[in-house]
Design an enzyme around this catalytic site. Sequence first.
Site, mmCIF file in Angstrom:
data_model
loop_
_atom_site.group_PDB
_atom_site.id
_atom_site.type_symbol
_atom_site.label_atom_id
_atom_site.label_comp_id
_atom_site.label_asym_id
_atom_site.label_seq_id
_atom_site.Cartn_x
_atom_site.Cartn_y
_atom_site.Cartn_z
ATOM 1 C CB SER A 40 -9.009 -3.844 -0.728
ATOM 2 O OG SER A 40 -9.385 -2.482 -0.866
ATOM 3 C CG ASP A 81 6.973 1.411 -3.761
ATOM 4 O OD1 ASP A 81 6.395 1.963 -4.713
ATOM 5 O OD2 ASP A 81 8.158 1.050 -3.798
ATOM 6 N N GLY A 138 0.791 -1.223 0.000
ATOM 7 C CA GLY A 138 0.000 0.000 0.000
ATOM 8 C C GLY A 138 0.817 1.263 0.000
ATOM 9 C CB THR A 197 -8.108 -1.065 6.338
ATOM 10 O OG1 THR A 197 -8.813 -1.361 5.116
ATOM 11 C CG2 THR A 197 -6.725 -0.540 5.990
#
Length: 347
Positions: free
Chosen positions: A174, A64, A62, A246
Site C-alpha cells: 500500500s 470490504d 479493500g 495501486t
Amino acid sequence: MYTLARQLLFKLSPETAHELTIDLLGAGGRLGLNGLLCHRPASLPVRVMGLDFPNPVGLAAGLDKNGDAIDGLAQLGFGFVEIGTVTPRPQPGNPRPRLFRLPQAEAIVNRMGFNNLGVDHLLARVQAARYSGVLGINIGKNFDTPVERAVDDYLICLDKVYPHASYVTVNVSSPNTPGLRSLQFGDSLRQLLEALRQRQEELAGRHGRRVPLAIKIAPDMSDEETAQVARALLDTGMDAVIATNTTLGREGVEGLAHAGEAGGLSGAPVREKSTHAVRVLAGELGGRLPIVAVGGITEGRHAAEKIAAGASLVQIYTGFVYKGPALIREAVEAIAALRGERPVGTH
C-alpha cells in the site's frame, strides 16, 4: 439495473457511496437476495494453492475491509472473496476526503490509510458469516508501528486470522502507510518472509492444516526489483504472489480532476503496468508459484489477458465499482474462452 444504481451512487461522495454499498450488500446477503439481482457466472473450477475455486475471478481486498458483507459479496458469484486490509488494532486511517473518482478514466485514487476496526472485529464478522467458500484475509501493520517492528504486527494478525482464513495475504505494497513499501526490498523483505514462514509452520502444526501465504506487491518496481521479489518468494517458501496493488504513477490520467490527489491510482490506467508485472513474475517463477493478477480489469477480456500473461487467478475491485456484478460473469466467460473450455451451469 446496476447502471441505474451506479448513477445514484455516483451522486454521493465516493466514501459515502462505498459505505452505503457495503451496508446494502450486507443486508442483501443476510436475506439471501443478492444472487437474485444478477446473472451469476457459470462454474469454471480451478485448483490453486491447494484450494478449490469455483471460478478464477475473485474480489480484491479493500472493498470490504471489516468483513461486513462477506455473504452478500459471495452471492454475486465471485469465485473467492478477499477481505481487509486489517491491522492488529483499530485505526481511523487518513483524514477525509481520501477517496476520489476519475470516471473518464474508469479509475479511482485512494489514500485511505488502512482504515479498519481491527482484527478482532473482522474475525467476529467472519464467524457470523455463512460463507463456506474460499476466503482470503489481507493483513497489514498499524500506522503508528515503526517499520522496523512491522513483523510484529503481521505475526499478531497471522496468529489471529489463521484458523479462519482459506489463505492470508501480506500487504507490503500500500502506498498510503509511510515506509510500508520499503518492506518489499532486500533484507527487509526476506526477514519478514522468513518470520512469516516460520510462524506458518508453527500454526499449521497447532491447527492441523496449512493456510497458504500470499504476498501483495506494488506495480511501481523495476523489472529487476520485481524479479528479486520473485526469487525471495521462492527462497522463503511462500505460496503465491498477488500483482499488483495501486500505483503512484499518473500515466493516463494527466489533467483529469483529482488526478493530482495524493494516493494510489487503481482502475483502467494501471492495467498495462500490472499486467507487465505479471509477465515479469511469470518469467522468473516459471510456474513454481501461482500468480493472482489484479489491476485494471474493467472488461472480461482484460481478465483473460492476465491469465495469458501467466496468472492463475484474477481479482477485481475498481472495475467492479464501475461495471457492477456483470463484470464477474464476463471475466469468467473470457477466461473460459481463452482456455477453450465451456463453463458449466451456475454456482
